[in-house]
Design a protein around this motif. Structure first.
Motif, short mmCIF file in Angstrom:
data_model
loop_
_atom_site.label_atom_id
_atom_site.label_comp_id
_atom_site.label_asym_id
_atom_site.label_seq_id
_atom_site.Cartn_x
_atom_site.Cartn_y
_atom_site.Cartn_z
N ARG A 57 0.82 -1.09 -0.26
CA ARG A 57 -0.07 0.03 -0.10
C ARG A 57 0.82 1.06 -0.03
N ARG A 98 0.47 4.25 -2.81
CA ARG A 98 0.30 5.57 -2.50
C ARG A 98 1.74 6.42 -3.26
N ASP A 154 0.76 6.51 -6.77
CA ASP A 154 -0.66 6.94 -6.95
C ASP A 154 -1.19 5.91 -8.37
N LEU A 155 -1.32 4.67 -7.85
CA LEU A 155 -1.80 3.66 -8.63
C LEU A 155 -3.36 3.67 -8.77
N PRO A 156 -3.86 3.51 -9.99
CA PRO A 156 -5.28 3.63 -10.06
C PRO A 156 -5.65 2.25 -9.68
#
Length: 456
Positions: free
Chosen positions: A96, A100, A103-105
């Motif tokens: 995680r 962050r 900025d992974l969709p």
């Protein structure tokens, strides 16, 4: 996880301390393997090295023509479908952290077909709902066991953040007192919590068969990790989980060499190393490069890399081979499971160890553009010839054969080394604890800390 998320981790503090007392230098790091382990090793080596005041240059070598490793995805029915690792959990804190950072969709497809789940036991559909009714306490005991595990895992993160990087897997497991989870089988731990054997075989074992292709005799660490998707929120990347690998590699600023299998690592003297690849174009670019650290980020058993110097002994592990078969079809065929002509079947099917079927699971992935449903099967043998029997009107079949999906995860198996030689590190020993995205990231992040230590 306030120690991890609310304040600067010890690895970063160590890096800042080194920055105050170690002369800045140009540092070269070679990473062998372009999966999530290699990507994370590149990212954290650059990050922690820079925080220590060094100018870090990372070269990543991937033998295939694309990165992703066992997180590969494929275009199927107008969508990207995962052919390897499916998801990560909300308790996977480092994954995680990477999500962050880049900025992974995230994917948001929650299609579940006809919404039915069946449990096939060999001679018929298993009464799993009845099993739940007969053992109302067992489910609570399983949940308690999972919560105890996640609490120990959280302590593991917290204690490691206040310590130096670990140099062995046994040392890693001492944080949070997690050694017992690899010393006993899943069946042993669940039985000690009062979970009946019948409940384990019908409700738990089908899940471990899906996640790791193994029965309840696998060690409890992996067995309970298998249950996390049933007790925690899970996530995957929009457009396939290889997007996570690609995003992390981009953020690492590494030079990436694809179709470049490293065949030899040489001792260049003065504590540095050189690498050799049969790819002539790549070799010309790296022939004169001396690396301060080398990271092996793929299973040693399948790396085909020769280290031309003395390394720590690495005991080869047996691996589970795995076929991932994706099918576009109208429905699961009820006649395959003994129903009459035109009968229906659940769109999602789990199997027990008494099942004679050649697969462990049928899962619904999404709707295909142009019509039909995309299904996924996991199996230890090829099932492509069975597809016309299993499904109604199958229109397309895609198969990926993974020869080394995950190690056999037996209790009390000796762990391979983390440190192969001074400045040479190995990510995939962590797979003997749990072959998972987070396991690779934990190992790679830790190795980046070891590289900073090595440079000092």
């Amino acid at each position: 996880m306030c120690l991890l998320l609310g304040r600067l981790p010890l690895l970063a503090l160590v890096a800042l301390a080194f920055a105050c007392c170690v002369a800045a230098r140009d540092v070269n790091v070679a990473v062998i393997g372009g999966g999530i382990g290699g990507a994370a090793a590149a990212y954290y080596s650059e990050k922690f090295g820079s925080e220590a005041g060094h100018s870090v240059h990372v070269d990543v070598f991937e033998k295939e023509d694309e990165v992703g490793g066992r997180l590969q995805s494929l275009e199927i029915g107008g969508t990207r479908q995962n052919m390897g690792g499916d998801a990560w959990s909300e308790v996977n804190f480092y994954t995680r952290e990477l999500v962050r950072a880049i900025d992974l969709p995230l994917a948001d497809d929650d299609f579940d077909g006809n919404g039915e789940l069946g449990m096939w036991g060999g001679s018929g559909w298993q009464p799993w709902k009845r099993e739940l009714a007969l053992h109302p306490v067992a489910g609570a005991d399983v949940l308690k066991t999972t919560r105890n595990f996640t609490e120990s895992l959280s302590r593991n993160y917290e204690e490691r953040e206040l310590s130096k990087p670990f140099k062995t897997i046994d040392e890693f497991l001492r944080f949070g007192n997690m050694l017992p989870f690899v010393q006993f089988s899943t069946a042993d731990v669940l039985s000690s919590e009062g979970v009946p054997a019948s409940y384990q075989q019908m409700m738990i074992e089908p899940i471990t068969r899906v996640i790791y292709g193994q029965e309840l005799d696998l060690h409890a660490f992996a067995g309970i990790v298998s249950l996390l998707p049933t007790t925690t929120d899970t996530y995957s990347a929009k457009g396939g989980n290889d997007q996570l690998v690609k995003g992390v590699l981009k953020a690492s600023h590494a030079r990436l060499f694809t179709s470049s299998s490293i065949d030899t690592v040489y001792d260049a003297g003065n504590g540095k190393y050189r690498v050799h690849t049969a790819n002539e174009s790549t070799q010309k670019q790296v022939a004169e490069t001396e690396y301060d650290a080398v990271v092996l980020a793929c299973p040693y058993e399948y790396a085909d890399v020769r280290f031309a110097f003395t390394t720590a002994f690495v005991q080869p592990r047996p691996f589970v081979t795995w076929y991932v078969t994706q099918v576009i079809a109208d429905a699961v065929n009820g006649t395959y499971f003994g129903g009459g002509s035109g009968s229906t079947a659940p769109d999602s099917v789990l199997t027990t160890n008494t099942s004679a079927l050649p697969f462990t699971v049928i899962s619904v992935e999404s709707e295909a553009q142009g019509g039909g449903i995309i299904y996924k099967l996991f199996s230890k043998v090829a099932v492509e010839r069975e597809v016309p029997k299993i499904f109604v009107n199958p229109s397309a079949v895609y198969v990926k054969h993974w020869k080394f999906t995950f190690p056999v995860l037996s209790p009390n198996t000796p762990f391979q080394p983390v440190v192969l030689a001074p400045g040479v590190f190995y990510v995939n020993t962590m797979e003997s604890v749990a072959s998972a995205i987070e396991g690779s990231v934990i190992s790679s992040r830790n190795i980046a800390g070891l590289i900073v230590e090595h440079l000092s």
